[in-house]
Design a protein around this motif. Structure first.
Motif, PDB file in Angstrom:
ATOM      1  N   ASP A  24       0.866  -1.131  -0.067  1.00 39.69           N
ATOM      2  CA  ASP A  24       0.176   0.098   0.001  1.00 39.69           C
ATOM      3  C   ASP A  24       0.993   1.050  -0.070  1.00 39.69           C
ATOM      4  O   ASP A  24       0.815   2.275  -0.597  1.00 39.69           O
ATOM      5  N   CYS A  65      -0.152 -12.044   4.580  1.00 40.03           N
ATOM      6  CA  CYS A  65      -1.288 -12.651   4.395  1.00 40.03           C
ATOM      7  C   CYS A  65      -1.295 -14.089   3.776  1.00 40.03           C
ATOM      8  O   CYS A  65      -2.138 -14.701   4.007  1.00 40.03           O
ATOM      9  N   VAL A  88      -6.878 -11.078  -0.322  1.00 38.46           N
ATOM     10  CA  VAL A  88      -6.227  -9.872  -0.296  1.00 38.46           C
ATOM     11  C   VAL A  88      -5.211 -10.118  -1.554  1.00 38.46           C
ATOM     12  O   VAL A  88      -4.408 -10.680  -1.753  1.00 38.46           O
ATOM     13  N   ASN A 102      -2.066  -4.571   6.427  1.00 39.73           N
ATOM     14  CA  ASN A 102      -3.816  -4.317   5.983  1.00 39.73           C
ATOM     15  C   ASN A 102      -4.599  -3.496   6.969  1.00 39.73           C
ATOM     16  O   ASN A 102      -5.255  -2.575   6.544  1.00 39.73           O
ATOM     17  N   ASN A 105      -3.316   0.306   7.206  1.00 38.09           N
ATOM     18  CA  ASN A 105      -3.752   1.185   6.101  1.00 38.09           C
ATOM     19  C   ASN A 105      -5.226   1.709   6.176  1.00 38.09           C
ATOM     20  O   ASN A 105      -5.519   2.603   5.605  1.00 38.09           O
ATOM     21  N   ALA A 107      -8.292   0.832   5.384  1.00 38.70           N
ATOM     22  CA  ALA A 107      -9.268   0.892   4.146  1.00 38.70           C
ATOM     23  C   ALA A 107     -10.773   0.424   4.627  1.00 38.70           C
ATOM     24  O   ALA A 107     -10.740  -0.610   5.456  1.00 38.70           O
ATOM     25  N   ALA A 110     -11.225  -3.026   3.557  1.00 39.95           N
ATOM     26  CA  ALA A 110     -10.262  -4.141   4.006  1.00 39.95           C
ATOM     27  C   ALA A 110     -10.804  -5.434   4.181  1.00 39.95           C
ATOM     28  O   ALA A 110     -11.879  -5.283   4.781  1.00 39.95           O
ATOM     29  N   ASP A 111     -10.198  -6.496   3.732  1.00 44.49           N
ATOM     30  CA  ASP A 111     -10.660  -7.780   4.034  1.00 44.49           C
ATOM     31  C   ASP A 111     -10.256  -8.378   5.171  1.00 44.49           C
ATOM     32  O   ASP A 111     -11.224  -9.197   5.747  1.00 44.49           O
ATOM     33  N   SER A 113      -9.727  -6.940   8.304  1.00 48.00           N
ATOM     34  CA  SER A 113     -10.127  -6.514   9.502  1.00 48.00           C
ATOM     35  C   SER A 113     -11.388  -7.072   9.903  1.00 48.00           C
ATOM     36  O   SER A 113     -11.719  -7.156  11.296  1.00 48.00           O
ATOM     37  N   ILE A 181     -11.541  -4.711  -5.102  1.00 47.90           N
ATOM     38  CA  ILE A 181     -11.817  -4.239  -3.850  1.00 47.90           C
ATOM     39  C   ILE A 181     -13.393  -4.488  -3.545  1.00 47.90           C
ATOM     40  O   ILE A 181     -14.120  -4.170  -4.309  1.00 47.90           O
ATOM     41  N   SER A 207     -18.023  -4.604   6.162  1.00 51.92           N
ATOM     42  CA  SER A 207     -16.994  -3.700   5.449  1.00 51.92           C
ATOM     43  C   SER A 207     -17.483  -3.022   4.146  1.00 51.92           C
ATOM     44  O   SER A 207     -18.355  -3.559   3.804  1.00 51.92           O
TER      45      SER A 207
END
Length: 281
Positions: A24, A65, A88, A102, A105, A107, A110-111, A113, A181, A207
């Motif tokens: 990232d 990851c 990811v 991840n 960052n 976002a 994000a997958d 979190s 995404i 998310s």
């Protein structure tokens, strides 16, 4: 270099950033013009490379990851996390991108979190003035923003091993199968009562539908006490859509995201329930 020394270097230089996988940060610097006067590489700090998955899960800041996604031990005890880690980026990205990166960052799409929040994970932070631990559902403040102060580093993430009668799953909606995404993402972690059918506890995390990953209290309430019949699933889907705060952007309208949440919450809850029943012993 020690972890404490890395924190001191970061604290001494305004706007400096730690470098883990770089998937990232380097793109932001090279393609989006982000100015970072100093980058502190973490890859030679040994304790950040540890991954343990025995009685509890412990993920160091430099664990990728891919290491998590392809770990048999992690998949055995925490399948919801391997679901998300395996989504990811591409295989090449997963071999560089880290779980901690991840998270940092931050976002909204994000997958990783949502799954970790559903597991009740904790962020362990080290800085020039000591160490502290933060529940992961309190780690995010907004898009690209976390609770990390100047000089602090997310050193590791931990999560207890779910017991018998538990199951979790994460699924996202994307226009393409790879390198995309999430338009919406849903993580569900369930615990069944002693009868092996009734949902005793539930965590539903969404998310890409709010500035940060969020739990849906209404969806969780709909699932708890049910045997996951059609009515409970429908109420959970409607509850997730009601709790969401989506925006309209180039990838989706807010209304479409809400409709997707209804569908995906039902699907993911059903998958988590099936895994919990198979794990009931």
């Amino acid at each position: 270099m020690s972890l404490r020394e890395a924190g001191e270097i970061l604290a001494a230089a305004p706007d400096s950033r730690p470098l883990a996988g770089g998937t990232d940060l380097l793109i932001q610097m090279k393609e989006r013009g982000r100015r970072v006067p100093r980058v502190v590489a973490l890859r030679r700090i040994p304790e950040l490379r540890a991954l343990t998955a025995n009685g509890s899960l412990d993920i160091g800041a430099m664990v990728t990851c891919g290491e998590v996604a392809w770990s048999k031990a992690v998949h055995s005890g925490w399948p919801i996390l391997t679901d998300s880690a395996d989504l990811v980026g591409s295989i090449q990205v997963r071999n560089r991108a880290t779980i901690a990166g991840n998270l940092c960052n931050a976002a909204p799409s994000a997958d990783v979190s949502p799954s970790l929040i559903a597991l009740g994970a904790t962020a362990h932070i080290v800085g020039p003035f000591g160490e502290r631990s933060v529940p992961l559902d309190q780690f995010f403040r907004g898009p690209g923003q976390t609770v990390l102060a100047k000089g602090e580093i997310l050193a590791r993430i931990s999560a207890a091993r779910p017991g018998a009668g538990t199951g979790g799953a994460y699924v996202r909606h994307v226009p393409r199968r790879e390198m995309d995404i999430a338009v919406v993402g849903v993580a569900v972690q369930l615990k069944l009562a002693s009868d092996g059918r009734t949902v005793q506890d539930a965590r539903v995390v969404l998310s890409a539908v709010a500035p940060t990953p969020i739990r849906s209290a209404v969806a969780e309430k709909a699932l708890i006490g049910s045997a996951l019949g059609a009515e409970a699933l429908a109420r959970a889907g409607d509850g997730a859509a009601a709790d969401a705060r989506p925006i309209s952007d180039v990838r989706s309208s807010a209304d479409y995201r809400r409709e997707l949440l209804k569908v995906y919450t039902r699907r993911v809850a059903q998958l988590a329930y099936e895994r919990a029943r198979s794990n009931a012993g």
